[in-house]
Design an enzyme around this catalytic site. Sequence first.
Site, PDB file in Angstrom:
ATOM      1  N   GLY A 101      12.709  28.202 -12.190  1.00 60.01           N
ATOM      2  CA  GLY A 101      12.956  29.454 -12.907  1.00 60.01           C
ATOM      3  C   GLY A 101      11.700  29.929 -13.610  1.00 60.01           C
ATOM      4  N   ASP A 327      15.486  22.095 -23.369  1.00 60.55           N
ATOM      5  CA  ASP A 327      15.556  21.266 -22.159  1.00 60.55           C
ATOM      6  C   ASP A 327      15.987  19.830 -22.460  1.00 60.55           C
ATOM      7  OD1 ASP A 327      14.815  23.359 -20.523  1.00 60.55           O
ATOM      8  OD2 ASP A 327      12.677  22.890 -20.625  1.00 60.55           O
ATOM      9  N   LYS A 354      20.760  27.127 -16.848  1.00 64.20           N
ATOM     10  CA  LYS A 354      19.536  26.395 -16.478  1.00 64.20           C
ATOM     11  C   LYS A 354      19.616  26.001 -14.995  1.00 64.20           C
ATOM     12  CE  LYS A 354      17.534  26.684 -20.410  1.00 64.20           C
ATOM     13  NZ  LYS A 354      16.316  27.488 -20.518  1.00 64.20           N
TER      14      LYS A 354
HETATM   15  C1  S3P Z   1      10.266  27.478 -20.030  1.00 66.45           C
HETATM   16  C2  S3P Z   1      11.212  28.105 -20.815  1.00 66.45           C
HETATM   17  C3  S3P Z   1      12.592  27.626 -20.954  1.00 66.45           C
HETATM   18  C4  S3P Z   1      12.764  26.213 -20.429  1.00 66.45           C
HETATM   19  C5  S3P Z   1      12.052  25.991 -19.121  1.00 66.45           C
HETATM   20  C6  S3P Z   1      10.570  26.243 -19.277  1.00 66.45           C
HETATM   21  C7  S3P Z   1       8.908  28.049 -19.954  1.00 66.45           C
HETATM   22  O1  S3P Z   1      13.443  28.474 -20.206  1.00 66.45           O
HETATM   23  O2  S3P Z   1      14.138  25.903 -20.310  1.00 66.45           O
HETATM   24  O3  S3P Z   1      12.245  24.677 -18.648  1.00 66.45           O
HETATM   25  O4  S3P Z   1       7.992  27.350 -19.478  1.00 66.45           O
HETATM   26  O5  S3P Z   1       8.737  29.194 -20.371  1.00 66.45           O
HETATM   27  P1  S3P Z   1      14.070  29.824 -20.828  1.00 66.45           P
HETATM   28  O6  S3P Z   1      12.993  30.809 -20.995  1.00 66.45           O
HETATM   29  O7  S3P Z   1      15.093  30.269 -19.808  1.00 66.45           O
HETATM   30  O8  S3P Z   1      14.704  29.403 -22.122  1.00 66.45           O
END
Ligand code: S3P
Length: 450
Positions: A101, A327, A354
């Site tokens: 993601g 996380d 997630k």
């Molecule tokens: C991350 C942001 C978080 C986290 C992901 C890494 C990042 O996600 O859960 O593992 O590197 O910006 P969200 O922006 O959806 O909270």
Amino acid sequence: MSGHGDPVPMISHKAQALQGVANVPGDKSISHRSLILGAMAVGETRVSGLLEGQDVLDTAKAMRAFGAEVTRHGDGEWSIHGVGVGGFAEPDQVIDCGNSGTGVRLIMGAMATCPISVTFTGDASLNGRPMARVTDPLALFGAVSVGRAGGRLPMTVVGAASPVPVRYVVPVPSAQVKSAVLLAGLNAPGQTVVIEKEATRDHTERMLAGFGAEISTEVTDEGRVITLTGQPELKPLTIVVPRDPSSAAFPVCAALIVPGSDVLVPNIGLNPTRAGLFTTLREMGADLTYENLREEGGEPVADLRAKFSPDMKGIAVPPDRAASMIDEYPILSVVAANAQGPTEMRGVKELRVKESDRIDAMAVGLRANGIAVEDGPDWWIVHGRGPGSVPGGATCASHLDHRIAMSFLCLGMAAEQSVSVDDGGPIATSFPIFETLMSDLGARIVRVAG
Ligand code: S3P
């Protein structure tokens, strides 16, 4: 659509005391950003300590497809010859971000203000995750996107040919959304302003400043107001990636619950926007200390020492801490199962979107292993049974989610009966050396025939 290969079933037997030094890999968030910002700078960025997990390798491949020269020189040693802000070429293939993601959302932001069309896809987990949270603000710059129902991948994004700057209040606590808007703002003229009500990880802001962008953050009644001046020339940087606190969480938490353990986890980044788990564990009564606290590359860093902690008690985790440990809730729930009494986790709706629905994945697996769990839309409560009294014995579904797989394997290390996962393959996305590292400490994780 990408897949990640055949399932890799694993079983975790009760461990001996975990002892030794755990050198966990580089920070995943910082690794993605090093590659993406390196690709947007002019000249050669050098990176050491890059996480070579599949998520980050997919981002490296994507940066090559946009025209950057990305070279691996040795273990964690990489260089990126960037194409400059606004210089992305149109890839001639679909960009496959695998499980990540962070990868897809940040790259969408980075290309959204370039006059190119890009089609993105991922694995079954990523293709089920919401993208509108990113494409909505990118539309304000002038980018157009068309995906599947519900704003899902595969999706094509047509970047804005004449982008305009944006003022955007991030509606969900998400560093990915904030970062996507900032990266898009890089190639828009004038000032892009992003406002977040709750502080999320600030690696993008820190790194943009390091690359020479004009960026400031002001804390106001509205929240954190981040102002970026567009169209800078980013100067290449030498980056030493700190080790990942989210990966450190696994050996640390395993040591807290396995009798006799004493584990040192060196060089862990303790950026306050990431370190909420360690504060929470200490409040629960964990014997977790920070040794050699120092500053490296603008980030606080320490060596963590975790020892078996038989007196941990459940607590109510403050909801305003959620973003700084988002996380880490799956592995916290494993510690909670081994503590005395209930641990309440509230204000955590984001866990439902997630790599998997992490509340559901953990609740189902913990219950199958004899732990009582209550849950609602944005909260869950794990009823701890005390040290060493988790019955175990069940096989848990990892739902293509690395952190779910690692959490259940850690549960098995301290349970009465071994705990299995249906697929440990996704662990390679963020922590490819997990099995060896944990086994070297004294864990007994075995791959079983599928
Ligand atoms: C991350 C942001 C978080 C986290 C992901 C890494 C990042 O996600 O859960 O593992 O590197 O910006 P969200 O922006 O959806 O909270």
